[in-house]
Design a protein around this motif. Structure first.
Motif, PDB file in Angstrom:
ATOM      1  N   SER A 269     -25.126 -37.508  -2.099  1.00 31.17           N
ATOM      2  CA  SER A 269     -24.731 -38.924  -2.008  1.00 31.17           C
ATOM      3  C   SER A 269     -25.748 -39.747  -1.212  1.00 31.17           C
ATOM      4  O   SER A 269     -25.968 -40.914  -1.502  1.00 31.17           O
ATOM      5  CB  SER A 269     -23.383 -39.045  -1.289  1.00 31.17           C
ATOM      6  OG  SER A 269     -22.495 -38.049  -1.724  1.00 31.17           O
ATOM      7  N   GLN A 270     -26.349 -39.104  -0.202  1.00 35.00           N
ATOM      8  CA  GLN A 270     -27.296 -39.814   0.661  1.00 35.00           C
ATOM      9  C   GLN A 270     -28.616 -40.126  -0.022  1.00 35.00           C
ATOM     10  O   GLN A 270     -29.380 -40.957   0.442  1.00 35.00           O
ATOM     11  CB  GLN A 270     -27.571 -38.985   1.924  1.00 35.00           C
ATOM     12  CG  GLN A 270     -26.380 -38.868   2.839  1.00 35.00           C
ATOM     13  CD  GLN A 270     -26.712 -37.967   4.017  1.00 35.00           C
ATOM     14  OE1 GLN A 270     -26.578 -36.758   3.934  1.00 35.00           O
ATOM     15  NE2 GLN A 270     -27.165 -38.542   5.123  1.00 35.00           N
ATOM     16  N   VAL A 271     -28.891 -39.409  -1.120  1.00 37.22           N
ATOM     17  CA  VAL A 271     -30.115 -39.688  -1.875  1.00 37.22           C
ATOM     18  C   VAL A 271     -29.747 -40.281  -3.245  1.00 37.22           C
ATOM     19  O   VAL A 271     -30.492 -40.150  -4.216  1.00 37.22           O
ATOM     20  CB  VAL A 271     -31.038 -38.452  -1.984  1.00 37.22           C
ATOM     21  CG1 VAL A 271     -31.649 -38.133  -0.635  1.00 37.22           C
ATOM     22  CG2 VAL A 271     -30.291 -37.229  -2.507  1.00 37.22           C
TER      23      VAL A 271
ATOM     24  N   GLY B 235     -24.729 -37.016  14.494  1.00 33.43           N
ATOM     25  CA  GLY B 235     -25.652 -38.029  14.029  1.00 33.43           C
ATOM     26  C   GLY B 235     -25.709 -37.910  12.518  1.00 33.43           C
ATOM     27  O   GLY B 235     -25.065 -37.037  11.933  1.00 33.43           O
ATOM     28  N   CYS B 236     -26.487 -38.754  11.874  1.00 28.51           N
ATOM     29  CA  CYS B 236     -26.550 -38.724  10.414  1.00 28.51           C
ATOM     30  C   CYS B 236     -27.864 -39.370   9.977  1.00 28.51           C
ATOM     31  O   CYS B 236     -28.253 -40.402  10.527  1.00 28.51           O
ATOM     32  CB  CYS B 236     -25.366 -39.499   9.854  1.00 28.51           C
ATOM     33  SG  CYS B 236     -25.332 -39.587   8.059  1.00 28.51           S
ATOM     34  N   LEU B 237     -28.526 -38.765   9.009  1.00 32.29           N
ATOM     35  CA  LEU B 237     -29.793 -39.329   8.537  1.00 32.29           C
ATOM     36  C   LEU B 237     -29.592 -40.710   7.912  1.00 32.29           C
ATOM     37  O   LEU B 237     -30.536 -41.488   7.825  1.00 32.29           O
ATOM     38  CB  LEU B 237     -30.463 -38.386   7.526  1.00 32.29           C
ATOM     39  CG  LEU B 237     -30.973 -37.058   8.107  1.00 32.29           C
ATOM     40  CD1 LEU B 237     -31.533 -36.175   7.007  1.00 32.29           C
ATOM     41  CD2 LEU B 237     -32.035 -37.298   9.176  1.00 32.29           C
ATOM     42  N   SER B 238     -28.359 -41.013   7.507  1.00 29.89           N
ATOM     43  CA  SER B 238     -28.074 -42.330   6.927  1.00 29.89           C
ATOM     44  C   SER B 238     -27.670 -43.352   7.989  1.00 29.89           C
ATOM     45  O   SER B 238     -27.437 -44.514   7.682  1.00 29.89           O
ATOM     46  CB  SER B 238     -26.955 -42.227   5.879  1.00 29.89           C
ATOM     47  OG  SER B 238     -27.406 -41.460   4.778  1.00 29.89           O
TER      48      SER B 238
ATOM     49  N   GLN C 258     -18.506 -29.863   7.201  1.00 36.33           N
ATOM     50  CA  GLN C 258     -17.465 -30.889   7.062  1.00 36.33           C
ATOM     51  C   GLN C 258     -18.067 -32.293   7.023  1.00 36.33           C
ATOM     52  O   GLN C 258     -17.633 -33.154   6.252  1.00 36.33           O
ATOM     53  CB  GLN C 258     -16.450 -30.772   8.205  1.00 36.33           C
ATOM     54  CG  GLN C 258     -15.598 -29.515   8.106  1.00 36.33           C
ATOM     55  CD  GLN C 258     -14.825 -29.247   9.395  1.00 36.33           C
ATOM     56  OE1 GLN C 258     -13.766 -29.808   9.625  1.00 36.33           O
ATOM     57  NE2 GLN C 258     -15.359 -28.393  10.250  1.00 36.33           N
ATOM     58  N   HIS C 259     -19.101 -32.518   7.845  1.00 40.85           N
ATOM     59  CA  HIS C 259     -19.782 -33.819   7.855  1.00 40.85           C
ATOM     60  C   HIS C 259     -20.403 -34.102   6.478  1.00 40.85           C
ATOM     61  O   HIS C 259     -20.239 -35.188   5.923  1.00 40.85           O
ATOM     62  CB  HIS C 259     -20.857 -33.807   8.959  1.00 40.85           C
ATOM     63  CG  HIS C 259     -21.751 -35.009   8.981  1.00 40.85           C
ATOM     64  ND1 HIS C 259     -21.794 -35.886  10.051  1.00 40.85           N
ATOM     65  CD2 HIS C 259     -22.649 -35.481   8.079  1.00 40.85           C
ATOM     66  CE1 HIS C 259     -22.675 -36.855   9.785  1.00 40.85           C
ATOM     67  NE2 HIS C 259     -23.210 -36.622   8.599  1.00 40.85           N
ATOM     68  N   GLU C 260     -21.097 -33.098   5.940  1.00 43.10           N
ATOM     69  CA  GLU C 260     -21.753 -33.297   4.634  1.00 43.10           C
ATOM     70  C   GLU C 260     -20.726 -33.444   3.512  1.00 43.10           C
ATOM     71  O   GLU C 260     -20.920 -34.237   2.583  1.00 43.10           O
ATOM     72  CB  GLU C 260     -22.713 -32.143   4.319  1.00 43.10           C
ATOM     73  CG  GLU C 260     -23.855 -31.951   5.316  1.00 43.10           C
ATOM     74  CD  GLU C 260     -24.596 -33.229   5.666  1.00 43.10           C
ATOM     75  OE1 GLU C 260     -24.702 -34.122   4.819  1.00 43.10           O
ATOM     76  OE2 GLU C 260     -25.057 -33.339   6.818  1.00 43.10           O
ATOM     77  N   MET C 261     -19.633 -32.688   3.610  1.00 45.15           N
ATOM     78  CA  MET C 261     -18.593 -32.810   2.577  1.00 45.15           C
ATOM     79  C   MET C 261     -17.942 -34.190   2.619  1.00 45.15           C
ATOM     80  O   MET C 261     -17.540 -34.716   1.586  1.00 45.15           O
ATOM     81  CB  MET C 261     -17.563 -31.690   2.727  1.00 45.15           C
ATOM     82  CG  MET C 261     -18.096 -30.347   2.202  1.00 45.15           C
ATOM     83  SD  MET C 261     -16.882 -29.014   2.320  1.00 45.15           S
ATOM     84  CE  MET C 261     -15.664 -29.555   1.114  1.00 45.15           C
ATOM     85  N   ASP C 262     -17.855 -34.784   3.798  1.00 45.64           N
ATOM     86  CA  ASP C 262     -17.337 -36.154   3.904  1.00 45.64           C
ATOM     87  C   ASP C 262     -18.182 -37.112   3.066  1.00 45.64           C
ATOM     88  O   ASP C 262     -17.657 -38.009   2.410  1.00 45.64           O
ATOM     89  CB  ASP C 262     -17.386 -36.626   5.371  1.00 45.64           C
ATOM     90  CG  ASP C 262     -16.078 -36.394   6.108  1.00 45.64           C
ATOM     91  OD1 ASP C 262     -15.146 -35.846   5.504  1.00 45.64           O
ATOM     92  OD2 ASP C 262     -16.008 -36.770   7.301  1.00 45.64           O
ATOM     93  N   HIS C 263     -19.498 -36.921   3.112  1.00 43.54           N
ATOM     94  CA  HIS C 263     -20.391 -37.793   2.334  1.00 43.54           C
ATOM     95  C   HIS C 263     -19.997 -37.795   0.858  1.00 43.54           C
ATOM     96  O   HIS C 263     -20.087 -38.817   0.185  1.00 43.54           O
ATOM     97  CB  HIS C 263     -21.846 -37.322   2.449  1.00 43.54           C
ATOM     98  CG  HIS C 263     -22.547 -37.780   3.697  1.00 43.54           C
ATOM     99  ND1 HIS C 263     -22.766 -39.109   3.989  1.00 43.54           N
ATOM    100  CD2 HIS C 263     -23.094 -37.088   4.722  1.00 43.54           C
ATOM    101  CE1 HIS C 263     -23.413 -39.211   5.144  1.00 43.54           C
ATOM    102  NE2 HIS C 263     -23.629 -37.994   5.619  1.00 43.54           N
ATOM    103  N   LEU C 264     -19.572 -36.634   0.358  1.00 40.36           N
ATOM    104  CA  LEU C 264     -19.210 -36.531  -1.060  1.00 40.36           C
ATOM    105  C   LEU C 264     -17.964 -37.357  -1.382  1.00 40.36           C
ATOM    106  O   LEU C 264     -17.708 -37.693  -2.536  1.00 40.36           O
ATOM    107  CB  LEU C 264     -18.994 -35.064  -1.460  1.00 40.36           C
ATOM    108  CG  LEU C 264     -20.165 -34.105  -1.198  1.00 40.36           C
ATOM    109  CD1 LEU C 264     -19.809 -32.699  -1.665  1.00 40.36           C
ATOM    110  CD2 LEU C 264     -21.444 -34.575  -1.887  1.00 40.36           C
TER     111      LEU C 264
HETATM  112 NI    NI Z   1     -24.630 -37.555   7.387  1.00 46.18          NI
END
Ligand code: NI
Length: 167
Positions: A50-52, A90-93, A132-138
């Motif tokens: 999602s972030q890309v 933190g988050c790259l986005s 869990q953080h990455e799955m939230d992005h989805l």
């Molecule tokens: Ni993130």
């Protein structure tokens, strides 16, 4: 391999719900490799498709110091959760901001790997938090959704200002 552009908050595309991946082919595997390269270069410990701006259920993670243990999770699904813990995330986005988020401490999940095979994984501590953080992005969800509206708006304002300067 190619570096991908990372979307930044408050870009509305980050709010897109990702769809299931039906077919794991060479093209998808190459894309996952590009995501890993993008993540390592950033540098970060996790990246969701999602972030890309690719709205499919794919995440990549590597929480090791050596950065030689890439984890590719396709259609990840949490089966069980246990305990909870608080971590500064933190988050790259959302570059430059960290906030405390509470998540499950132990999780068990199933996912599909780069070869298209289903597997299960048990994760605890920082790895579990990261997944869990990455799955939230989805789901179109960001860590700033867990903090107060005031703080979120402050971060939004600061990032918009930075993005304007850069453009
Ligand atoms: Ni993130």
């Amino acid at each position: 391999m190619a570096l991908l552009d990372i979307l930044e908050f408050p870009d509305p595309r980050l709010r897109t719900k990702a769809s299931l991946i039906n077919n794991v082919d060479g093209k998808l595997a190459t894309f996952a490799d590009d995501m890993l390269e993008t993540m390592y270069t950033a540098p970060g410990v996790g990246l969701a498709a999602s972030q890309v701006n690719f709205h499919k259920r794919l995440i990549v993670i590597d929480v090791t110091e050596e950065k030689k243990s890439p984890l590719i999770l396709i259609n990840p699904e949490i089966i069980t959760r246990e305990g909870d813990m608080e971590t500064e995330e933190g988050c790259l986005s959302i570059p430059g901001f960290w906030e405390t988020v509470r998540r499950s401490e132990n999780i068990q999940l199933k996912a599909i790997n780069r070869q298209g095979e289903e597997f299960t994984l048990e994760a605890e501590g920082f790895l579990a938090v990261c997944i869990q953080h990455e799955m939230d992005h989805l789901e179109g969800k960001l860590f700033v959704d867990y903090i107060s509206k005031t703080k979120r708006q402050m971060i939004r304002k600061k990032l918009l200002k930075q993005q304007k300067v850069r453009d």
